[in-house]
Design a protein around this motif. Structure first.
Motif, PDB file in Angstrom:
ATOM      1  N   ILE A  49     -81.125 -16.775  37.996  1.00 18.17           N
ATOM      2  CA  ILE A  49     -80.995 -17.382  39.324  1.00 18.17           C
ATOM      3  C   ILE A  49     -80.175 -18.668  39.233  1.00 18.17           C
ATOM      4  CG2 ILE A  49     -82.280 -18.501  41.196  1.00 18.17           C
ATOM      5  CD1 ILE A  49     -82.496 -15.504  41.319  1.00 18.17           C
ATOM      6  N   ILE A  50     -80.416 -19.458  38.189  1.00 19.64           N
ATOM      7  CA  ILE A  50     -79.653 -20.691  38.000  1.00 19.64           C
ATOM      8  C   ILE A  50     -78.180 -20.376  37.757  1.00 19.64           C
ATOM      9  CG2 ILE A  50     -79.315 -22.653  36.443  1.00 19.64           C
ATOM     10  CD1 ILE A  50     -82.396 -22.712  36.156  1.00 19.64           C
ATOM     11  N   LEU A  51     -77.905 -19.334  36.973  1.00 16.42           N
ATOM     12  CA  LEU A  51     -76.508 -18.934  36.741  1.00 16.42           C
ATOM     13  C   LEU A  51     -75.827 -18.542  38.044  1.00 16.42           C
ATOM     14  CD1 LEU A  51     -76.608 -16.769  33.489  1.00 16.42           C
ATOM     15  CD2 LEU A  51     -75.578 -19.006  33.794  1.00 16.42           C
ATOM     16  N   MET A  52     -76.522 -17.784  38.885  1.00 12.64           N
ATOM     17  CA  MET A  52     -75.922 -17.369  40.154  1.00 12.64           C
ATOM     18  C   MET A  52     -75.747 -18.555  41.099  1.00 12.64           C
ATOM     19  SD  MET A  52     -77.456 -13.602  40.916  1.00 12.64           S
ATOM     20  CE  MET A  52     -79.164 -13.974  40.631  1.00 12.64           C
ATOM     21  N   THR A  53     -76.663 -19.514  41.066  1.00  9.59           N
ATOM     22  CA  THR A  53     -76.533 -20.698  41.911  1.00  9.59           C
ATOM     23  C   THR A  53     -75.325 -21.528  41.501  1.00  9.59           C
ATOM     24  OG1 THR A  53     -78.928 -20.749  42.178  1.00  9.59           O
ATOM     25  CG2 THR A  53     -77.729 -22.750  42.736  1.00  9.59           C
ATOM     26  N   VAL A  54     -75.150 -21.715  40.204  1.00 11.80           N
ATOM     27  CA  VAL A  54     -73.987 -22.470  39.722  1.00 11.80           C
ATOM     28  C   VAL A  54     -72.691 -21.749  40.099  1.00 11.80           C
ATOM     29  CG1 VAL A  54     -72.797 -23.213  37.624  1.00 11.80           C
ATOM     30  CG2 VAL A  54     -75.239 -23.616  37.875  1.00 11.80           C
ATOM     31  N   GLY A  55     -72.676 -20.435  39.958  1.00 12.38           N
ATOM     32  CA  GLY A  55     -71.501 -19.665  40.348  1.00 12.38           C
ATOM     33  C   GLY A  55     -71.200 -19.783  41.832  1.00 12.38           C
ATOM     34  N   ALA A  56     -72.241 -19.739  42.661  1.00 15.68           N
ATOM     35  CA  ALA A  56     -72.037 -19.861  44.107  1.00 15.68           C
ATOM     36  C   ALA A  56     -71.538 -21.247  44.477  1.00 15.68           C
ATOM     37  CB  ALA A  56     -73.333 -19.543  44.847  1.00 15.68           C
TER      38      ALA A  56
END
Length: 84
Positions: A49-56
């Protein structure tokens, strides 16, 4: 108003990343797979989830920057030349 537009772009990109499991793209980075397996302070679900948040956040930044640069030249004033 601008903040809501940025938040809308972030939310849309984050939902797309969840839909298409975008955290898997981060594992193409060298060393990310070993890092995700050896880290033990965050459980794997939250780490993804943290990886996807940083990507977004990164994609939203580029979307806003491109939107700002592609607008009409008269709207984008780096220096305001009006005198009060």
């Amino acid at each position: 108003m601008r903040l809501l537009i940025i938040a809308e772009k972030f939310t849309f990109l984050f939902l797309l990343m969840i839909l298409f499991n975008a955290y898997e793209f981060a594992y193409f980075l060298p060393g990310m797979e070993t890092f995700s397996k050896t880290q033990n302070y965050i459980e794997p679900y939250r780490f993804n989830i943290i990886l996807m948040t940083v990507g977004a956040v990164i994609f939203a930044f580029f979307a806003v920057a491109c939107d700002k640069l592609l607008r009409k030249k008269g709207e984008f004033n780096l220096i305001n030349f009006t005198y009060n």
